[in-house]
Design a protein around this motif. Structure first.
Motif, PDB file in Angstrom:
ATOM      1  N   GLU A  42      42.210  32.164  57.879  1.00 42.52           N
ATOM      2  CA  GLU A  42      40.744  32.192  57.760  1.00 42.52           C
ATOM      3  C   GLU A  42      40.093  30.954  58.361  1.00 42.52           C
ATOM      4  N   GLY A  43      40.896  29.984  58.711  1.00 35.25           N
ATOM      5  CA  GLY A  43      40.374  28.763  59.318  1.00 35.25           C
ATOM      6  C   GLY A  43      39.681  29.022  60.648  1.00 35.25           C
TER       7      GLY A  43
ATOM      8  N   PRO B  37      53.218  39.361  49.559  1.00 35.70           N
ATOM      9  CA  PRO B  37      53.042  40.036  50.846  1.00 35.70           C
ATOM     10  C   PRO B  37      51.738  40.825  50.954  1.00 35.70           C
ATOM     11  N   HIS B  38      51.154  41.189  49.840  1.00 37.17           N
ATOM     12  CA  HIS B  38      49.877  41.896  49.889  1.00 37.17           C
ATOM     13  C   HIS B  38      48.824  41.054  49.170  1.00 37.17           C
ATOM     14  N   GLY B  39      47.565  41.365  49.412  1.00 36.71           N
ATOM     15  CA  GLY B  39      46.498  40.620  48.746  1.00 36.71           C
ATOM     16  C   GLY B  39      45.941  39.515  49.622  1.00 36.71           C
ATOM     17  N   SER B  40      46.779  38.923  50.451  1.00 40.06           N
ATOM     18  CA  SER B  40      46.271  38.003  51.469  1.00 40.06           C
ATOM     19  C   SER B  40      47.202  38.131  52.671  1.00 40.06           C
ATOM     20  N   SER B  41      46.743  37.649  53.809  1.00 33.50           N
ATOM     21  CA  SER B  41      47.579  37.774  55.008  1.00 33.50           C
ATOM     22  C   SER B  41      48.379  36.503  55.258  1.00 33.50           C
ATOM     23  N   LEU B  42      48.385  35.586  54.287  1.00 34.22           N
ATOM     24  CA  LEU B  42      49.065  34.306  54.515  1.00 34.22           C
ATOM     25  C   LEU B  42      50.552  34.467  54.805  1.00 34.22           C
ATOM     26  N   LEU B  43      51.218  35.308  54.026  1.00 29.80           N
ATOM     27  CA  LEU B  43      52.659  35.451  54.225  1.00 29.80           C
ATOM     28  C   LEU B  43      52.946  36.068  55.592  1.00 29.80           C
ATOM     29  N   ASP B  48      54.591  35.398  61.293  1.00 29.88           N
ATOM     30  CA  ASP B  48      54.231  35.417  62.722  1.00 29.88           C
ATOM     31  C   ASP B  48      54.515  34.060  63.351  1.00 29.88           C
ATOM     32  N   MET B  49      54.137  33.029  62.611  1.00 28.31           N
ATOM     33  CA  MET B  49      54.376  31.656  63.064  1.00 28.31           C
ATOM     34  C   MET B  49      55.874  31.422  63.321  1.00 28.31           C
ATOM     35  N   ALA B 135      63.960  18.020  53.570  1.00 29.95           N
ATOM     36  CA  ALA B 135      64.286  16.740  54.198  1.00 29.95           C
ATOM     37  C   ALA B 135      65.006  16.919  55.526  1.00 29.95           C
ATOM     38  N   SER B 136      65.720  18.022  55.697  1.00 26.72           N
ATOM     39  CA  SER B 136      66.576  18.140  56.875  1.00 26.72           C
ATOM     40  C   SER B 136      65.906  18.885  58.040  1.00 26.72           C
ATOM     41  N   HIS B 137      64.642  19.251  57.877  1.00 23.56           N
ATOM     42  CA  HIS B 137      63.915  19.887  58.981  1.00 23.56           C
ATOM     43  C   HIS B 137      62.873  18.930  59.540  1.00 23.56           C
ATOM     44  N   THR B 138      62.717  18.960  60.853  1.00 22.74           N
ATOM     45  CA  THR B 138      61.762  18.072  61.508  1.00 22.74           C
ATOM     46  C   THR B 138      60.337  18.404  61.077  1.00 22.74           C
ATOM     47  N   LEU B 139      60.067  19.703  60.960  1.00 23.10           N
ATOM     48  CA  LEU B 139      58.703  20.143  60.670  1.00 23.10           C
ATOM     49  C   LEU B 139      58.757  21.197  59.568  1.00 23.10           C
ATOM     50  N   VAL B 140      57.913  21.018  58.553  1.00 23.81           N
ATOM     51  CA  VAL B 140      57.847  21.974  57.442  1.00 23.81           C
ATOM     52  C   VAL B 140      56.440  22.546  57.394  1.00 23.81           C
ATOM     53  N   MET B 141      56.335  23.856  57.373  1.00 26.35           N
ATOM     54  CA  MET B 141      55.011  24.490  57.297  1.00 26.35           C
ATOM     55  C   MET B 141      54.960  25.406  56.097  1.00 26.35           C
ATOM     56  N   ASN B 142      53.852  25.313  55.366  1.00 33.28           N
ATOM     57  CA  ASN B 142      53.669  26.028  54.099  1.00 33.28           C
ATOM     58  C   ASN B 142      52.677  27.169  54.236  1.00 33.28           C
ATOM     59  N   PHE B 143      53.104  28.358  53.893  1.00 29.21           N
ATOM     60  CA  PHE B 143      52.156  29.485  53.924  1.00 29.21           C
ATOM     61  C   PHE B 143      52.174  30.209  52.590  1.00 29.21           C
TER      62      PHE B 143
END
Lengths: 130, 143
Positions: A42-43, B37-43, B48-49, B135-143
């Motif tokens: 949504e951003g 998985p439902h209710g928002s498209s964040l997951l 996709d990311m 700790a062992s990943h260069t980049l962590v992304m939270n969805f």
């Protein structure tokens, strides 16, 4: 330090966008580098060129544009997340047969590959979510 | 990666013993999926990311936590609202060589799910292993 920001929250709906903009200004004021703000989920609504908030509220869209103008911060918008929410630049509007467009420079429609690159290029990628 | 191994000696009263450490190979990108998985498209947008990163040749790991674990239940396909659901995306992970898929043990337990019921072969990990993965990943992304 080299920063990137990932913004997942829509403007004026929750705190995410307001906090992200304040954070962006603060890290720059403290002498850090902010490479890019990536608008996803949504951003993407932060890139709406037609946003017209009341005058006594912060204008978030103009706030982002100002960051770009004054500090060269790139404003990248996920094209897939934007198109399905009605946010498109002139080129995409033409491609999809739409009258008018809702995104303009300095915001740029781009792919998620840019977000991966940003995250791996920067020392910190900070996410602001709803 | 072996679910059955992960479940050997499973004992409801001591969740730590049901867990294995994540595969030793670390990755560049860890995507944490914590929304249903439902209710928002964040997951879905998080997945996709992960797919895009993998398509660009990055080594990607997934960690399902909290409500995100529901995505691993069978039947999360297209629903009454016309949302695509997440199942079809999960089925594509293998094609993108995303095979380090972790699920946090306590979340599974709390939701009443068994790793043997899930649609993917997953590593069930404990809290300490989650720390290690982050700790062992260069980049962590939270969805």
């Amino acid at each position: 330090m080299r920063y990137g920001i990932l913004l997942l929250g829509a403007p004026y709906s929750n705190q995410a966008a307001h906090s992200a903009l304040r954070f962006a200004r603060t890290i720059i004021a403290r002498g850090h580098q902010l490479d890019s703000v990536f608008f996803y989920h949504e951003g993407v609504h932060n890139a709406a060129r037609l946003a017209a908030p009341p005058q006594d509220e912060p204008h978030l869209v103009d706030g982002w544009a100002e960051l770009q103008r004054e500090h060269g911060v790139k404003l990248d918008v996920c094209i897939a997340a934007a198109l399905r929410r009605g946010l498109m630049d002139e080129e995409q509007a033409g491609r999809h047969g739409k009258e008018g467009h809702s995104v303009e420079r300095p915001f740029e429609l781009t792919g998620l590959g840019q977000l991966v690159d940003l995250g791996l290029r920067c020392d910190r990628l900070v996410t602001f979510a709803p | 990666m072996n679910v059955n191994k992960a479940n050997e000696g499973m004992n409801d009263s001591n969740i730590a013993h049901t867990s294995i450490t994540p595969p030793s190979a670390t990755g560049e990108l860890l995507v944490i999926l914590g929304h249903a998985p439902h209710g928002s498209s964040l997951l879905r947008e998080g997945l996709d990311m992960a797919l895009v990163a993998a398509a660009f040749g990055r080594r990607v790991s997934l960690l399902f936590m909290g409500q995100g674990c529901w995505a691993l239940q069978p039947g999360q396909g297209e629903g009454a609202l016309g949302q695509k659901g997440t199942q079809s995306t999960l089925e594509m992970l293998e094609m993108y060589d995303i095979d380090n898929i972790m699920v946090e043990a306590e979340s599974l337990e709390r939701l009443g799910l068994e790793s043997s019921d899930l649609v993917l072969s997953v590593s069930v990990v404990d809290a300490a292993s989650v720390q290690q993965a982050i700790a062992s990943h260069t980049l962590v992304m939270n969805f």
